[in-house]
Enzyme design. Structure first.
Site, PDB file in Angstrom:
ATOM      1  N   ASP A  42       0.795  -1.245   0.000  1.00  0.00           N
ATOM      2  CA  ASP A  42       0.000   0.000   0.000  1.00  0.00           C
ATOM      3  C   ASP A  42       0.824   1.291   0.000  1.00  0.00           C
ATOM      4  OD1 ASP A  42      -1.944  -1.912   0.211  1.00  0.00           O
ATOM      5  OD2 ASP A  42      -2.841  -1.188   2.061  1.00  0.00           O
ATOM      6  N   ASP A  59      -4.431  -0.707  -2.020  1.00  0.00           N
ATOM      7  CA  ASP A  59      -5.708  -0.572  -1.338  1.00  0.00           C
ATOM      8  C   ASP A  59      -6.648   0.087  -2.360  1.00  0.00           C
ATOM      9  OD1 ASP A  59      -6.685  -1.252   1.265  1.00  0.00           O
ATOM     10  OD2 ASP A  59      -6.765   0.871   1.836  1.00  0.00           O
ATOM     11  N   HIS A 102     -10.555   0.881  -2.807  1.00  0.00           N
ATOM     12  CA  HIS A 102     -11.917   0.863  -2.273  1.00  0.00           C
ATOM     13  C   HIS A 102     -12.919   1.567  -3.187  1.00  0.00           C
ATOM     14  CE1 HIS A 102     -10.152  -0.623   1.348  1.00  0.00           C
ATOM     15  NE2 HIS A 102      -9.642   0.527   1.758  1.00  0.00           N
ATOM     16  N   HIS A 154     -17.273   2.789   0.873  1.00  0.00           N
ATOM     17  CA  HIS A 154     -16.772   1.493   1.361  1.00  0.00           C
ATOM     18  C   HIS A 154     -17.110   1.299   2.837  1.00  0.00           C
ATOM     19  CE1 HIS A 154     -13.429  -1.403   2.473  1.00  0.00           C
ATOM     20  NE2 HIS A 154     -14.031  -2.002   1.469  1.00  0.00           N
ATOM     21  N   HIS A 156     -10.466   6.875   1.883  1.00  0.00           N
ATOM     22  CA  HIS A 156      -9.101   6.789   1.369  1.00  0.00           C
ATOM     23  C   HIS A 156      -9.018   5.763   0.239  1.00  0.00           C
ATOM     24  CE1 HIS A 156      -9.399   3.408   4.166  1.00  0.00           C
ATOM     25  NE2 HIS A 156      -8.453   2.827   3.446  1.00  0.00           N
ATOM     26  N   LYS A 158      -6.796  -4.853  -3.377  1.00  0.00           N
ATOM     27  CA  LYS A 158      -7.522  -5.458  -2.256  1.00  0.00           C
ATOM     28  C   LYS A 158      -8.460  -4.441  -1.625  1.00  0.00           C
ATOM     29  CE  LYS A 158      -3.866  -4.446   1.027  1.00  0.00           C
ATOM     30  NZ  LYS A 158      -4.620  -3.407   1.730  1.00  0.00           N
ATOM     31  N   CYS A 180      -1.895  -3.058   7.480  1.00  0.00           N
ATOM     32  CA  CYS A 180      -1.753  -3.939   6.318  1.00  0.00           C
ATOM     33  C   CYS A 180      -0.437  -4.715   6.305  1.00  0.00           C
ATOM     34  CB  CYS A 180      -1.982  -3.154   5.039  1.00  0.00           C
ATOM     35  SG  CYS A 180      -3.721  -2.651   4.916  1.00  0.00           S
TER      36      CYS A 180
HETATM   37  C1  VGL Z   1      -4.514   0.455   5.697  1.00  0.00           C
HETATM   38  C2  VGL Z   1      -6.116   1.338   7.069  1.00  0.00           C
HETATM   39  C3  VGL Z   1      -7.053   1.236   6.072  1.00  0.00           C
HETATM   40  C4  VGL Z   1      -3.091   0.041   5.525  1.00  0.00           C
HETATM   41  C5  VGL Z   1      -5.444   0.335   4.684  1.00  0.00           C
HETATM   42  O1  VGL Z   1      -2.597   0.045   4.378  1.00  0.00           O
HETATM   43  O2  VGL Z   1      -2.440  -0.272   6.538  1.00  0.00           O
HETATM   44  N1  VGL Z   1      -4.862   0.942   6.892  1.00  0.00           N
HETATM   45  N2  VGL Z   1      -6.713   0.731   4.890  1.00  0.00           N
HETATM   46 ZN    ZN Z   2      -8.145   0.789   3.317  1.00  0.00          ZN
END
Ligand code: VGL
Ligand code: ZN
Length: 222
Positions: A12, A60, A62, A66, A95, A120, A165
């Site tokens: 991410d 990430d 979404h 979401h 986000h 994802k 993540c």
């Molecule tokens: C993440 C919060 C929400 C991450 C992703 O990449 O750690 N944290 N979505």
């Molecule tokens: Zn996320």
């Protein structure tokens, strides 16, 4: 640790997780020091690829509204809710919305060696922290099969965020039997709630996850 033929898994490394850089504003869920890890990730990426390894990056990804967005529940970021599928889902600011700037990879991240981009969290009703299993802890992303079919046994992890993540990906990776190494200077955490980074590191260590600096890893890849 035997890192020849390893996978570097970049988690991410996207604009929404990075503080402002080169004229861009802060990402929606900016992780302190997030941009600082681009350089070690790029160095690892080149070295892993040069030694016959692979590089993959998660994204990430979404849809609007979401389930993990506080705005979808009239709640505030940091609140924790039970969804029909997942108990204790943490809520975040909006986000990494599909197709937006925030979902793009950090502009300075070297994507040349990346042969797999794994998206994802793309189902509206289900989040996915881990690169291996979605947050119902059952639905596979397909990454395990990709690794096994390529005969990869060792995974080096870097990216964002250490306590979400990266943590869930590393825990699943180790539980699946891969040698799992976190590049210590190539991760940063969100630290929500306070202490979550320290807890995550302790849990990963207890699960057999190894930790090495990118310079130690680069030395081993020379
Ligand atoms: C993440 C919060 C929400 C991450 C992703 O990449 O750690 N944290 N979505
Ligand atoms: Zn996320």
């Amino acid at each position: 640790m035997n890192t020849a033929g390893a996978l570097l898994l970049i988690i991410d490394m996207q604009n929404d997780f990075c503080p402002a850089y080169s004229g861009q504003g802060d990402g929606a869920l900016a992780v302190k020091g997030g941009g600082e890890i681009v350089q070690p990730l790029n160095a690892l990426s080149a070295a892993v690829a040069a030694k016959g390894g692979r590089v993959a990056a998660t994204q990430d990804w979404h849809p609007a509204c979401h389930v993990s967005f506080a705005s979808s529940h009239n709640s505030k970021p940091g609140d924790v809710i039970d969804t029909p599928i997942v108990k204790n889902q943490m809520l975040w600011p909006d986000h990494c919305v599909q197709g937006t700037w925030g979902a793009d990879f950090h502009e300075q991240l070297d994507m040349k060696q990346v042969s797999l981009i794994l998206r994802k969290g793309f189902r509206k009703e289900l989040d996915s922290y881990s690169a291996f299993f979605e947050n119902d802890r059952k639905t596979s992303t397909g990454l395990e099969g990709w690794l096994r079919s390529l005969g990869i046994k060792t995974v080096i992890l870097g990216g964002l965020a250490t306590d979400y993540c990266v943590f869930f990906s590393a825990m699943d990776c180790a539980a699946l039997g891969f040698e799992t190494i976190v590049a210590t200077d190539a991760v940063r955490g969100v630290e929500i709630p306070q202490g979550s980074v320290e807890n995550a590191i302790a849990e990963m260590k207890a699960a057999g996850v190894e930790f090495a600096s990118s310079s130690e890893l680069l030395e081993g890849l020379r």
